[in-house]
Design a protein around this motif. Structure first.
Motif, PDB file in Angstrom:
ATOM      1  N   TYR A   1      -6.787  14.686   9.443  1.00 29.52           N
ATOM      2  CA  TYR A   1      -6.504  14.732  10.874  1.00 29.52           C
ATOM      3  C   TYR A   1      -5.361  15.716  11.091  1.00 29.52           C
ATOM      4  O   TYR A   1      -4.217  15.431  10.749  1.00 29.52           O
ATOM      5  N   ALA A   2      -5.695  16.887  11.631  1.00 29.44           N
ATOM      6  CA  ALA A   2      -4.694  17.912  11.879  1.00 29.44           C
ATOM      7  C   ALA A   2      -4.166  17.717  13.295  1.00 29.44           C
ATOM      8  O   ALA A   2      -4.727  18.237  14.256  1.00 29.44           O
ATOM      9  N   SER A   3      -3.096  16.932  13.413  1.00 27.98           N
ATOM     10  CA  SER A   3      -2.585  16.510  14.716  1.00 27.98           C
ATOM     11  C   SER A   3      -3.763  16.126  15.616  1.00 27.98           C
ATOM     12  O   SER A   3      -3.917  16.618  16.724  1.00 27.98           O
ATOM     13  N   ALA A   4      -4.597  15.235  15.090  1.00 31.48           N
ATOM     14  CA  ALA A   4      -5.848  14.864  15.751  1.00 31.48           C
ATOM     15  C   ALA A   4      -5.816  13.401  16.168  1.00 31.48           C
ATOM     16  O   ALA A   4      -5.117  12.584  15.565  1.00 31.48           O
ATOM     17  N   PHE A   5      -6.599  13.083  17.183  1.00 32.89           N
ATOM     18  CA  PHE A   5      -6.678  11.711  17.665  1.00 32.89           C
ATOM     19  C   PHE A   5      -7.380  10.818  16.647  1.00 32.89           C
ATOM     20  O   PHE A   5      -8.419  11.181  16.098  1.00 32.89           O
ATOM     21  N   CYS A   6      -6.804   9.644  16.426  1.00 25.04           N
ATOM     22  CA  CYS A   6      -7.371   8.682  15.491  1.00 25.04           C
ATOM     23  C   CYS A   6      -7.208   7.281  16.071  1.00 25.04           C
ATOM     24  O   CYS A   6      -6.318   6.520  15.676  1.00 25.04           O
ATOM     25  N   PRO A   7      -8.049   6.899  17.027  1.00 25.09           N
ATOM     26  CA  PRO A   7      -7.953   5.550  17.592  1.00 25.09           C
ATOM     27  C   PRO A   7      -8.362   4.488  16.578  1.00 25.09           C
ATOM     28  O   PRO A   7      -9.370   4.637  15.883  1.00 25.09           O
ATOM     29  N   THR A   8      -7.571   3.435  16.500  1.00 21.68           N
ATOM     30  CA  THR A   8      -7.945   2.255  15.702  1.00 21.68           C
ATOM     31  C   THR A   8      -7.652   0.985  16.493  1.00 21.68           C
ATOM     32  O   THR A   8      -8.541   0.192  16.763  1.00 21.68           O
ATOM     33  N   ARG A   9      -6.413   0.785  16.890  1.00 20.69           N
ATOM     34  CA  ARG A   9      -6.058  -0.384  17.708  1.00 20.69           C
ATOM     35  C   ARG A   9      -6.335  -0.110  19.185  1.00 20.69           C
ATOM     36  O   ARG A   9      -6.632  -1.037  19.940  1.00 20.69           O
ATOM     37  N   HIS A  10      -6.191   1.139  19.624  1.00 21.31           N
ATOM     38  CA  HIS A  10      -6.573   1.532  20.977  1.00 21.31           C
ATOM     39  C   HIS A  10      -8.029   1.980  20.944  1.00 21.31           C
ATOM     40  O   HIS A  10      -8.474   2.609  19.981  1.00 21.31           O
ATOM     41  N   THR A  11      -8.759   1.683  22.007  1.00 20.58           N
ATOM     42  CA  THR A  11     -10.198   1.895  21.998  1.00 20.58           C
ATOM     43  C   THR A  11     -10.584   3.364  22.006  1.00 20.58           C
ATOM     44  O   THR A  11     -11.503   3.773  21.303  1.00 20.58           O
ATOM     45  N   SER A  12      -9.885   4.177  22.790  1.00 22.84           N
ATOM     46  CA  SER A  12     -10.335   5.543  23.029  1.00 22.84           C
ATOM     47  C   SER A  12      -9.168   6.515  23.021  1.00 22.84           C
ATOM     48  O   SER A  12      -7.993   6.124  23.017  1.00 22.84           O
ATOM     49  N   VAL A  13      -9.517   7.787  23.076  1.00 20.61           N
ATOM     50  CA  VAL A  13      -8.506   8.835  23.196  1.00 20.61           C
ATOM     51  C   VAL A  13      -7.760   8.695  24.521  1.00 20.61           C
ATOM     52  O   VAL A  13      -6.533   8.834  24.583  1.00 20.61           O
ATOM     53  N   ASN A  14      -8.483   8.407  25.580  1.00 16.81           N
ATOM     54  CA  ASN A  14      -7.825   8.214  26.876  1.00 16.81           C
ATOM     55  C   ASN A  14      -6.806   7.084  26.822  1.00 16.81           C
ATOM     56  O   ASN A  14      -5.723   7.177  27.405  1.00 16.81           O
ATOM     57  N   ASP A  15      -7.168   5.995  26.133  1.00 13.39           N
ATOM     58  CA  ASP A  15      -6.233   4.873  26.012  1.00 13.39           C
ATOM     59  C   ASP A  15      -4.971   5.288  25.269  1.00 13.39           C
ATOM     60  O   ASP A  15      -3.861   4.866  25.623  1.00 13.39           O
ATOM     61  N   LEU A  16      -5.117   6.098  24.251  1.00 11.27           N
ATOM     62  CA  LEU A  16      -3.942   6.574  23.510  1.00 11.27           C
ATOM     63  C   LEU A  16      -3.047   7.443  24.399  1.00 11.27           C
ATOM     64  O   LEU A  16      -1.824   7.332  24.355  1.00 11.27           O
ATOM     65  N   MET A  17      -3.666   8.297  25.205  1.00 12.45           N
ATOM     66  CA  MET A  17      -2.867   9.172  26.067  1.00 12.45           C
ATOM     67  C   MET A  17      -2.186   8.398  27.185  1.00 12.45           C
ATOM     68  O   MET A  17      -1.214   8.878  27.775  1.00 12.45           O
ATOM     69  N   ALA A  18      -2.652   7.193  27.471  1.00 10.76           N
ATOM     70  CA  ALA A  18      -2.044   6.354  28.504  1.00 10.76           C
ATOM     71  C   ALA A  18      -0.883   5.522  27.983  1.00 10.76           C
ATOM     72  O   ALA A  18      -0.235   4.810  28.757  1.00 10.76           O
ATOM     73  N   THR A  19      -0.589   5.611  26.703  1.00 12.70           N
ATOM     74  CA  THR A  19       0.525   4.863  26.129  1.00 12.70           C
ATOM     75  C   THR A  19       1.851   5.527  26.484  1.00 12.70           C
ATOM     76  O   THR A  19       1.886   6.710  26.834  1.00 12.70           O
ATOM     77  N   PRO A  20       2.961   4.795  26.369  1.00 15.24           N
ATOM     78  CA  PRO A  20       4.274   5.440  26.571  1.00 15.24           C
ATOM     79  C   PRO A  20       4.482   6.616  25.626  1.00 15.24           C
ATOM     80  O   PRO A  20       5.121   7.607  26.000  1.00 15.24           O
ATOM     81  N   GLU A  21       3.923   6.542  24.421  1.00 12.44           N
ATOM     82  CA  GLU A  21       4.091   7.630  23.453  1.00 12.44           C
ATOM     83  C   GLU A  21       3.349   8.896  23.883  1.00 12.44           C
ATOM     84  O   GLU A  21       3.730  10.010  23.511  1.00 12.44           O
ATOM     85  N   GLY A  22       2.286   8.718  24.676  1.00 16.04           N
ATOM     86  CA  GLY A  22       1.548   9.877  25.155  1.00 16.04           C
ATOM     87  C   GLY A  22       2.037  10.420  26.476  1.00 16.04           C
ATOM     88  O   GLY A  22       1.619  11.503  26.906  1.00 16.04           O
ATOM     89  N   ALA A  23       2.949   9.714  27.111  1.00 16.86           N
ATOM     90  CA  ALA A  23       3.354  10.047  28.481  1.00 16.86           C
ATOM     91  C   ALA A  23       4.034  11.401  28.606  1.00 16.86           C
ATOM     92  O   ALA A  23       4.010  12.008  29.680  1.00 16.86           O
ATOM     93  N   THR A  24       4.650  11.873  27.521  1.00 17.40           N
ATOM     94  CA  THR A  24       5.375  13.145  27.595  1.00 17.40           C
ATOM     95  C   THR A  24       4.495  14.343  27.257  1.00 17.40           C
ATOM     96  O   THR A  24       5.004  15.465  27.157  1.00 17.40           O
TER      97      THR A  24
END
Length: 330
Positions: free
Chosen positions: A165-188
């Motif tokens: 994964y080259a700075s790539a999305f890897c959802p496991t606990r979050h369902t989707s890429v969109n869900d990951l981007m909606a986290t506080p860690e993705g907010a910036t």
């Protein structure tokens, strides 16, 4: 973490739109085309892997060209795929051409609107099956391409020697890429600053006008994708990108399954200067994946690079050769 290397065992637009359409996957680096084995001479040596490279959103096999050349010169079999609706199969709406018709661009349909993550996975599974006939396969994905890696590894874990994964999305606990981007860690994420083309939801596409002459747009793109490149280099990058991505990819359930994906050894190339997938989000994905399969944790390598990856293709070559050596050692 060490900036050079860190080895561990191991609705509407806004967040949803930006994530898939902008360079959440603008992928590797911009250069000349690919899509076929880059080298055969030494690549057939016993135990040598075939590297299969998967691009991200709005990109294509063309973006992997410097990596293909570097690995080919080192004697490796290397293949860069064009995901369905990309590369030779990409749609460039007439309104996207010059002179542009911006009103029409906002409503013009694209066939990629009907493409799903399952379509991406089916295509890459076919490539992996063919490559596996020659020996081990190392499957590499960048940015949004990580969702495809998860989907492929869920289907054919037995055919993959290693996932990268080259700075790539890897959802496991979050369902989707969109869900990951909606986290506080993705907010910036700087992706949220890239102005999109506001298409109606029924088109099923996320669209970006990479040919925009707006200096505000250009500045936002450079910040998100390649802040270390010159303006000339960024313009060359934009000329290789495709305007449309299927909106379905970011919202699809792309979780890696512990009993399938979780069986495959994996490496995360952690891009420390990435402003599209912030470092905090990369680290969150690593932690959640490791928590999902604590007996098969990410090997982590930290690389000082922006979202499009290292400027020097030799860095890519070094990192991927380390991966090949690590899977041989078990």
């Amino acid at each position: 973490m060490n900036e050079q290397s860190d080895n561990r065992a191991g609705g509407g637009w806004s967040r949803r739109g930006v994530l898939s359409a902008a360079a959440a996957g603008a992928g590797a680096v911009a250069a000349v085309g690919a899509g076929a084995p880059a080298a055969q001479a030494d690549g057939r040596r016993r135990g040598a892997p075939t590297f299969v490279l998967v691009h991200g959103s709005g990109s294509n096999s063309y973006g992997w060209s410097p990596v293909l050349a570097e690995l080919g010169l080192r004697g490796h079999r290397t293949i860069a795929v064009d995901l369905p609706g990309h590369g030779a199969g990409a749609c460039f709406p007439l309104s996207y051409q010059s002179p542009q018709d911006l009103d029409r661009l906002a409503t013009e349909p694209s066939p990629i609107g009907g493409v799903t993550l399952a379509d991406f996975a089916e295509h890459v599974v076919g490539v992996v099956r063919a490559a596996h006939r020659n020996g081990p396969v190392v499957l590499v994905g960048q940015s949004l391409g990580g969702a495809t890696l998860n989907a492929v590894a869920n289907r054919v874990p037995e055919l993959i020697a290693h996932l990268v994964y080259a700075s790539a999305f890897c959802p496991t606990r979050h369902t989707s890429v969109n869900d990951l981007m909606a986290t506080p860690e993705g907010a910036t994420s700087a992706l949220f600053e890239i102005p999109p083309v506001r298409t109606p939801p029924e088109l099923g596409v996320n669209r970006v006008n990479w040919r925009s002459a707006d200096p505000v747009f250009f500045a936002a793109v450079k910040e998100a994708l390649a802040a270390d490149r010159t303006d000339t280099e960024v313009r060359a990058l934009l000329a290789t990108l495709e305007p449309d991505e299927s909106a379905a990819i970011g919202s699809a359930d792309s979780r890696g399954l512990a009993d399938r994906w979780g069986r495959v050894p994996r490496t995360f190339l952690r891009f420390t200067e990435d402003r599209s997938i912030p470092l905090a989000l990369q680290d969150l994905m690593i932690r959640e994946a490791d928590g999902t399969t604590p007996r098969n944790r990410f090997r982590v390598r930290s690389v000082p690079a922006p979202h499009v990856g290292p400027r020097d293709a030799a860095v890519w070559g070094d990192e991927l050769e380390r991966v090949a050596e690590s899977y041989r050692q078990g």
